[in-house]
Design a protein around this motif. Sequence first.
Motif, PDB file in Angstrom:
ATOM      1  N   ILE A  97       0.847  -1.198   0.000  1.00 57.77           N
ATOM      2  CA  ILE A  97       0.000   0.000   0.000  1.00 57.77           C
ATOM      3  C   ILE A  97       0.880   1.245   0.000  1.00 57.77           C
ATOM      4  O   ILE A  97       1.765   1.400   0.843  1.00 57.77           O
ATOM      5  CB  ILE A  97      -0.928   0.003   1.218  1.00 57.77           C
ATOM      6  CG1 ILE A  97      -1.823  -1.239   1.221  1.00 57.77           C
ATOM      7  CG2 ILE A  97      -1.746   1.282   1.277  1.00 57.77           C
ATOM      8  CD1 ILE A  97      -2.740  -1.379   0.016  1.00 57.77           C
ATOM      9  N   ALA A  98       0.631   2.138  -0.972  1.00 57.44           N
ATOM     10  CA  ALA A  98       1.352   3.412  -1.053  1.00 57.44           C
ATOM     11  C   ALA A  98       0.587   4.511  -0.325  1.00 57.44           C
ATOM     12  O   ALA A  98       1.189   5.445   0.199  1.00 57.44           O
ATOM     13  CB  ALA A  98       1.565   3.814  -2.507  1.00 57.44           C
ATOM     14  N   GLN A  99      -0.744   4.409  -0.312  1.00 58.33           N
ATOM     15  CA  GLN A  99      -1.591   5.396   0.369  1.00 58.33           C
ATOM     16  C   GLN A  99      -2.787   4.656   0.962  1.00 58.33           C
ATOM     17  O   GLN A  99      -3.551   4.029   0.228  1.00 58.33           O
ATOM     18  CB  GLN A  99      -2.081   6.459  -0.619  1.00 58.33           C
ATOM     19  CG  GLN A  99      -2.984   7.498  -0.001  1.00 58.33           C
ATOM     20  CD  GLN A  99      -3.552   8.451  -1.032  1.00 58.33           C
ATOM     21  OE1 GLN A  99      -3.826   8.070  -2.166  1.00 58.33           O
ATOM     22  NE2 GLN A  99      -3.734   9.703  -0.634  1.00 58.33           N
ATOM     23  N   PRO A 100      -2.947   4.704   2.279  1.00 59.24           N
ATOM     24  CA  PRO A 100      -4.119   4.070   2.883  1.00 59.24           C
ATOM     25  C   PRO A 100      -5.378   4.844   2.510  1.00 59.24           C
ATOM     26  O   PRO A 100      -5.293   5.945   1.946  1.00 59.24           O
ATOM     27  CB  PRO A 100      -3.824   4.153   4.378  1.00 59.24           C
ATOM     28  CG  PRO A 100      -2.931   5.329   4.519  1.00 59.24           C
ATOM     29  CD  PRO A 100      -2.106   5.387   3.262  1.00 59.24           C
ATOM     30  N   PRO A 101      -6.560   4.318   2.836  1.00 61.63           N
ATOM     31  CA  PRO A 101      -7.788   5.056   2.524  1.00 61.63           C
ATOM     32  C   PRO A 101      -7.719   6.493   3.051  1.00 61.63           C
ATOM     33  O   PRO A 101      -7.390   6.730   4.211  1.00 61.63           O
ATOM     34  CB  PRO A 101      -8.875   4.241   3.240  1.00 61.63           C
ATOM     35  CG  PRO A 101      -8.341   2.848   3.209  1.00 61.63           C
ATOM     36  CD  PRO A 101      -6.853   3.015   3.437  1.00 61.63           C
ATOM     37  N   THR A 102      -7.992   7.422   2.126  1.00 55.78           N
ATOM     38  CA  THR A 102      -7.847   8.846   2.408  1.00 55.78           C
ATOM     39  C   THR A 102      -8.966   9.609   1.724  1.00 55.78           C
ATOM     40  O   THR A 102      -9.299   9.326   0.571  1.00 55.78           O
ATOM     41  CB  THR A 102      -6.487   9.353   1.860  1.00 55.78           C
ATOM     42  OG1 THR A 102      -5.442   8.556   2.392  1.00 55.78           O
ATOM     43  CG2 THR A 102      -6.248  10.806   2.189  1.00 55.78           C
ATOM     44  N   ALA A 103      -9.517  10.597   2.408  1.00 55.47           N
ATOM     45  CA  ALA A 103     -10.482  11.506   1.785  1.00 55.47           C
ATOM     46  C   ALA A 103      -9.681  12.605   1.089  1.00 55.47           C
ATOM     47  O   ALA A 103      -8.918  13.323   1.728  1.00 55.47           O
ATOM     48  CB  ALA A 103     -11.412  12.101   2.831  1.00 55.47           C
ATOM     49  N   MET A 104      -9.844  12.705  -0.208  1.00 57.51           N
ATOM     50  CA  MET A 104      -9.157  13.704  -1.018  1.00 57.51           C
ATOM     51  C   MET A 104     -10.213  14.643  -1.608  1.00 57.51           C
ATOM     52  O   MET A 104     -11.398  14.308  -1.602  1.00 57.51           O
ATOM     53  CB  MET A 104      -8.371  13.025  -2.148  1.00 57.51           C
ATOM     54  CG  MET A 104      -7.387  11.955  -1.704  1.00 57.51           C
ATOM     55  SD  MET A 104      -5.848  12.581  -1.036  1.00 57.51           S
ATOM     56  CE  MET A 104      -5.123  13.355  -2.451  1.00 57.51           C
ATOM     57  N   PRO A 105      -9.817  15.794  -2.152  1.00 59.78           N
ATOM     58  CA  PRO A 105     -10.805  16.708  -2.737  1.00 59.78           C
ATOM     59  C   PRO A 105     -11.653  16.068  -3.844  1.00 59.78           C
ATOM     60  O   PRO A 105     -12.813  16.427  -4.025  1.00 59.78           O
ATOM     61  CB  PRO A 105      -9.948  17.849  -3.292  1.00 59.78           C
ATOM     62  CG  PRO A 105      -8.710  17.825  -2.464  1.00 59.78           C
ATOM     63  CD  PRO A 105      -8.472  16.372  -2.142  1.00 59.78           C
ATOM     64  N   PHE A 106     -11.105  15.091  -4.554  1.00 61.76           N
ATOM     65  CA  PHE A 106     -11.823  14.452  -5.656  1.00 61.76           C
ATOM     66  C   PHE A 106     -12.598  13.220  -5.219  1.00 61.76           C
ATOM     67  O   PHE A 106     -13.331  12.629  -5.999  1.00 61.76           O
ATOM     68  CB  PHE A 106     -10.862  14.096  -6.798  1.00 61.76           C
ATOM     69  CG  PHE A 106      -9.671  13.298  -6.361  1.00 61.76           C
ATOM     70  CD1 PHE A 106      -9.740  11.935  -6.173  1.00 61.76           C
ATOM     71  CD2 PHE A 106      -8.461  13.938  -6.127  1.00 61.76           C
ATOM     72  CE1 PHE A 106      -8.641  11.208  -5.766  1.00 61.76           C
ATOM     73  CE2 PHE A 106      -7.344  13.223  -5.725  1.00 61.76           C
ATOM     74  CZ  PHE A 106      -7.436  11.845  -5.541  1.00 61.76           C
ATOM     75  N   GLY A 107     -12.430  12.765  -3.965  1.00 63.64           N
ATOM     76  CA  GLY A 107     -13.171  11.615  -3.465  1.00 63.64           C
ATOM     77  C   GLY A 107     -12.348  10.776  -2.507  1.00 63.64           C
ATOM     78  O   GLY A 107     -11.211  11.123  -2.158  1.00 63.64           O
ATOM     79  N   ASP A 108     -12.924   9.673  -2.063  1.00 62.26           N
ATOM     80  CA  ASP A 108     -12.225   8.739  -1.182  1.00 62.26           C
ATOM     81  C   ASP A 108     -11.415   7.778  -2.033  1.00 62.26           C
ATOM     82  O   ASP A 108     -11.890   7.297  -3.068  1.00 62.26           O
ATOM     83  CB  ASP A 108     -13.236   7.964  -0.337  1.00 62.26           C
ATOM     84  CG  ASP A 108     -13.895   8.867   0.683  1.00 62.26           C
ATOM     85  OD1 ASP A 108     -13.226   9.176   1.690  1.00 62.26           O
ATOM     86  OD2 ASP A 108     -15.057   9.267   0.463  1.00 62.26           O
ATOM     87  N   THR A 109     -10.190   7.496  -1.568  1.00 58.68           N
ATOM     88  CA  THR A 109      -9.281   6.722  -2.403  1.00 58.68           C
ATOM     89  C   THR A 109      -8.245   5.995  -1.552  1.00 58.68           C
ATOM     90  O   THR A 109      -8.029   6.322  -0.393  1.00 58.68           O
ATOM     91  CB  THR A 109      -8.572   7.650  -3.414  1.00 58.68           C
ATOM     92  OG1 THR A 109      -7.823   6.852  -4.334  1.00 58.68           O
ATOM     93  CG2 THR A 109      -7.647   8.649  -2.742  1.00 58.68           C
TER      94      THR A 109
END
Length: 122
Positions: A92-104
């Motif tokens: 995993i490079a990025q765990p679940p994260t809320a970003m301006p464009f959505g959850d990813t």
Amino acid sequence: MADFNLVVLYVNDAQASSTFYQTLLGCPVAQSSPKFVVLPLGNGTRLGLWQRDAVVPPSASEAGCNEISWAVADAEAVRATFETWTTRGVRIAQPPTAMPFGDTFVGLDPDGHRLRVLATAA
């Protein structure tokens, strides 16, 4: 214009990458040779895995320099996919994260290609 239907990733070992993606996505191989494998992604789109030392014309890019994305319904689906992928051993490079464009979240394949799962913001 012709229909878009294939994404090709340059990989260090086509067979090892094929095993990874079959396990990750739960899909069979549609076409295979020792240095090129194709898997169905859905909606008529396919994923090609081309071994770097066999690419013609040769590529100056290293393996692992691309990102492909899968859309899911919502933040819960992002988290569920994250849990599934981590149990399957995906780095995993990025765990679940809320970003301006959505959850990813972002996973990595054996060559370091980024695999983004995304639920776009409403």
